[in-house]
Design an enzyme around this catalytic site. Structure first.
Site, PDB file in Angstrom:
ATOM      1  N   GLY A   9       0.263  -0.802  -0.439  1.00 42.95           N
ATOM      2  CA  GLY A   9       0.367  -0.167  -0.002  1.00 42.95           C
ATOM      3  C   GLY A   9       0.468   0.790   0.287  1.00 42.95           C
ATOM      4  CB  THR A  31      -1.042  -2.866   5.004  1.00 39.91           C
ATOM      5  OG1 THR A  31      -0.712  -3.962   4.721  1.00 39.91           O
ATOM      6  CG2 THR A  31      -0.883  -1.739   3.806  1.00 39.91           C
ATOM      7  CG  HIS A  71       3.230   0.683   7.910  1.00 37.69           C
ATOM      8  ND1 HIS A  71       4.207   1.073   8.194  1.00 37.69           N
ATOM      9  CD2 HIS A  71       3.208   1.680   6.388  1.00 37.69           C
ATOM     10  CE1 HIS A  71       5.281   1.499   8.119  1.00 37.69           C
ATOM     11  NE2 HIS A  71       5.094   1.876   6.511  1.00 37.69           N
ATOM     12  CD  GLU A  72       1.195   2.500   3.370  1.00 37.54           C
ATOM     13  OE1 GLU A  72       1.454   3.810   3.027  1.00 37.54           O
ATOM     14  OE2 GLU A  72       2.190   1.485   3.214  1.00 37.54           O
ATOM     15  CG  HIS A 124       3.024   7.181   6.037  1.00 36.40           C
ATOM     16  ND1 HIS A 124       4.153   6.923   6.248  1.00 36.40           N
ATOM     17  CD2 HIS A 124       3.697   5.166   5.420  1.00 36.40           C
ATOM     18  CE1 HIS A 124       4.722   6.526   6.119  1.00 36.40           C
ATOM     19  NE2 HIS A 124       4.533   5.245   5.979  1.00 36.40           N
TER      20      HIS A 124
HETATM   21 ZN   LIG Z   1       5.490   3.642   4.949  1.00 44.74          ZN
END
Ligand SMILES: [Zn+2]
Length: 643
Positions: free
Chosen positions: A207, A243, A246-247, A250
């Site tokens: 991703g 995922t 985590h994303e 961001h």
């Molecule tokens: Zn990353």
């Protein structure tokens, strides 16, 4: 005759106890050298850095903008650090999941989407229960940020918060085509009101995210490979929702934990409480199992207590490879740190308050939020399993025919209920697939404060426990209704009685818990601590690896604030009064939304200490939401306007 038999019976039992003094024998531990990093990365874990480079190539001016925004946010955090850390703000982010599919396998179910959102919320709440190895549990933050699937679409219609788009494009990459209907993808919903999540076929990549510094626009959000979205049916080893967790990090301003400095020690992630780290960490560090985890480590009792060090963090506790902003397998991703929470909350407060505020109207249900913690976690001291001199285990089935094992919890404040419990078994065998293990919560109203009244109960199939032990994983038992706690309590398991069915909990080592918090119910139905004296007790100061996930609902905070801030009359006609006179919050932002979440009026108030009057002359009759945002909390109240 009866009396004599009874006497003989007692004599036999007495002599049995006299000869069979309980002794704990420390289990032998095999060793195997830690495995090295996996030889090849099968799939790229995250494409965010490359995507940002790509965006800058498309629009070179972006480079300066990102720099400037980063400078601004650092200044904001520096001047507000303490306030944010003490903040009670709970940010609920309304989101939409756009499934862009070219074939049935990509068309993942609503249930799987909901499963993913729930998992990310658990991850961000610091409540997934995974090990942090040698790190202090104080480095596991509850970010107080959660996602909710939108229940109102931009046009005001009801929605599941999930859109489905069939495409002729066979697969996508990190070039944002999936975010545009005219390029075979699906247009974003208004990014100032919804957090957009695209799910599609993204070959070779888990991703990627667009950072908030790049702009809150129609490409802001995350793109996740459908194979790594959700849990059930997702592809290992990225099948535990990591995922998105985590994303999403961001998207709320977090950087990779190693600072993206290409393997050096000079870069950092702008968070002072994450250790310096040279590069990404891959794979898993769970116990070795020839069948289920041949790449894992073997450290005896079966938990990832492995400490990893590198050139930048050379001694224990080493690098924080279990952090969500590293690259380990989902099964290891355990925490965000307090500084990461601060950075996420700072970005939300500076970039995304319109999305948060929209949540009051586009997310269904109440604004109830939960704060949770995992008690006694991680296990204090060294994990082990003690054998019994009479066969079996101290903390499980044994030759003394003990009936139950439990852990005592004297303190639990400020939490009010037990949602579930993590049970870390080190041994489990079964003869069939029918045995269920009963998990109970007891009040401490038995004799001398021992377990008494059962106040909560659930069961776990023994077969599940066996599978988890083989995989080196703990077992989660969830209560169908959270168990209310009003005083000290015990949680434990009833031991199976079918021949060949065996369980034993992991414990810490004698002396690690003083006094012992591990308890047991003996064959004579007497409860005693593991520290109980010989001959009936083990004389060992140990704890069982039993970790209840306790929660509280924090709607109380918002109600308290509402007591300070009066909004009247309701229904209103010509003027709405917001009385701040009793509030300690003089700096507020007041937004009024209509029933579909459109912003109608906004007042940015400084040093307001009296009654704020909102003229309703231009308002139509209907339901409205008044959102009052202070530094500490955002409260939303529904009002009616009748003309
Ligand atoms: Zn990353």
């Amino acid at each position: 005759m009866k009396k004599i038999l009874l006497f003989i019976g007692l004599l036999i039992i007495s002599s049995f106890l006299a000869n069979a003094q309980k002794h704990a024998i420390k289990g032998s531990i095999n060793t195997k050298l830690p495995s090295s990093k996996p030889s090849g990365e099968i799939i790229k874990r995250c494409g965010t850095t490359e995507h940002q480079q790509w965006m800058i190539q498309q629009n070179p001016e972006l480079k300066e903008k990102i720099k400037l925004e980063e400078k601004k946010i650092r200044e904001y955090i520096a001047s507000h650090q303490q306030e944010i850390e003490n903040s009670k703000a709970v940010y609920k982010i309304p989101c939409v999941v756009h499934i862009v599919k070219n074939g049935n396998s990509e068309d993942i179910s609503d249930a799987r989407v909901i499963e993913q959102i729930n998992q990310t919320n658990l991850d961000w709440a610091g409540a997934n229960g995974r090990s942090m190895g040698a790190f202090s549990s104080t480095l596991r933050a509850n970010t107080q940020i959660s996602l909710c699937l939108a229940s109102v679409a931009p046009n005001g219609s009801a929605t599941t918060g999930i859109t489905r788009t069939s495409t002729t494009v066979s697969s996508f990459s990190d070039d944002d085509k999936v975010k545009h209907t005219n390029q075979g993808g699906c247009d974003a919903w208004d990014a100032t009101r919804y957090f957009n999540i695209w799910v599609c076929d993204l070959p070779g990549l888990c991703g990627y995210a667009q950072l908030p510094q790049s702009g809150i626009d129609n490409t802001y959000g995350v793109v996740i490979n459908y194979g790594f979205f959700g849990l059930t049916g997702a592809t290992a080893p990225y099948n535990k929702g990591g995922t998105l967790s985590h994303e999403g990090g961001h998207c709320f301003g977090l950087e990779h934990i190693w600072g993206d400095d290409g393997g050096g020690c000079s870069g950092n992630d702008q968070c002072g409480d994450t250790p310096n780290q040279d590069d990404a960490t891959y794979g898993n560090h769970l116990p070795y199992n020839a069948n289920t985890n041949p790449g894992g480590n073997f450290n005896g009792a079966g938990q990832n207590s492995t400490t990893l060090t590198d050139a930048c963090s050379t001694s224990s506790p080493g690098i924080m490879y279990m952090n969500f902003m590293d690259y380990c397998d989902d099964s290891e991703m355990a925490n965000m740190t307090p500084n990461q929470k601060t950075r996420m909350q700072a970005f939300i407060s500076q970039y995304l308050m319109s999305v948060v505020n929209a949540g009051a109207t586009v997310c269904s249900g109440t604004t109830e939020t939960q704060a949770c913690d995992t008690l006694h976690y991680p296990l204090t001291g060294t994990a082990t399993i003690y054998g019994s001199d009479n066969g079996g285990y101290v903390s499980g089935n044994n030759g003394y025919l003990d009936k139950a094992k439990a852990e005592y919890f004297a303190t639990y404040s400020p939490y009010t209920k037990i949602n579930s419990v993590i049970l870390w078994f080190g041994v489990a065998t079964h003869t069939g697939n029918t045995t269920n293990i009963t998990v109970n919560v007891w009040k401490n109203d038995g004799t001398g404060g021992a377990p008494g009244t059962v106040i909560g109960t659930t069961t776990v199939p023994l077969a599940t426990i066996v599978t988890n032990v083989d995989a080196g994983e703990a077992t989660l038992a969830t209560f169908s209704t959270p168990v209310n706690i009003t005083g000290p309590f015990y949680i434990g398991v009833t031991l199976p009685t079918v021949s060949g069915d065996t369980i034993a909990l992991v414990t810490n080592t004698d002396g690690d818990s003083n006094p012992a918090t591990g308890w047991e119910k003996t064959s004579g139905n007497t409860w005693q601590a593991y520290s109980a004296a010989s001959p009936a007790g083990w004389e060992s100061n140990i704890s069982n690896a039993i970790f209840p996930i306790v929660c509280t609902t924090t709607t109380g905070i918002e109600e308290n604030y509402l007591e300070d801030i009066l909004i009247y009359p309701n229904p209103a006609n010509d003027v709405l009064n917001i009385d701040m006179a009793n509030s300690s919050n003089s700096n507020v932002k007041i937004n009024v939304y209509n029933s579909i979440g459109k912003l109608i009026k906004s007042i940015d108030g400084k040093n307001m200490s009296q009654i704020i009057k909102i003229d309703l002359a231009s308002f139509n009759s209907g339901i409205y939401f008044v959102s009052i945002q202070t530094l500490e909390v955002t409260i939303t109240k529904k009002i009616s306007i009748i003309k």
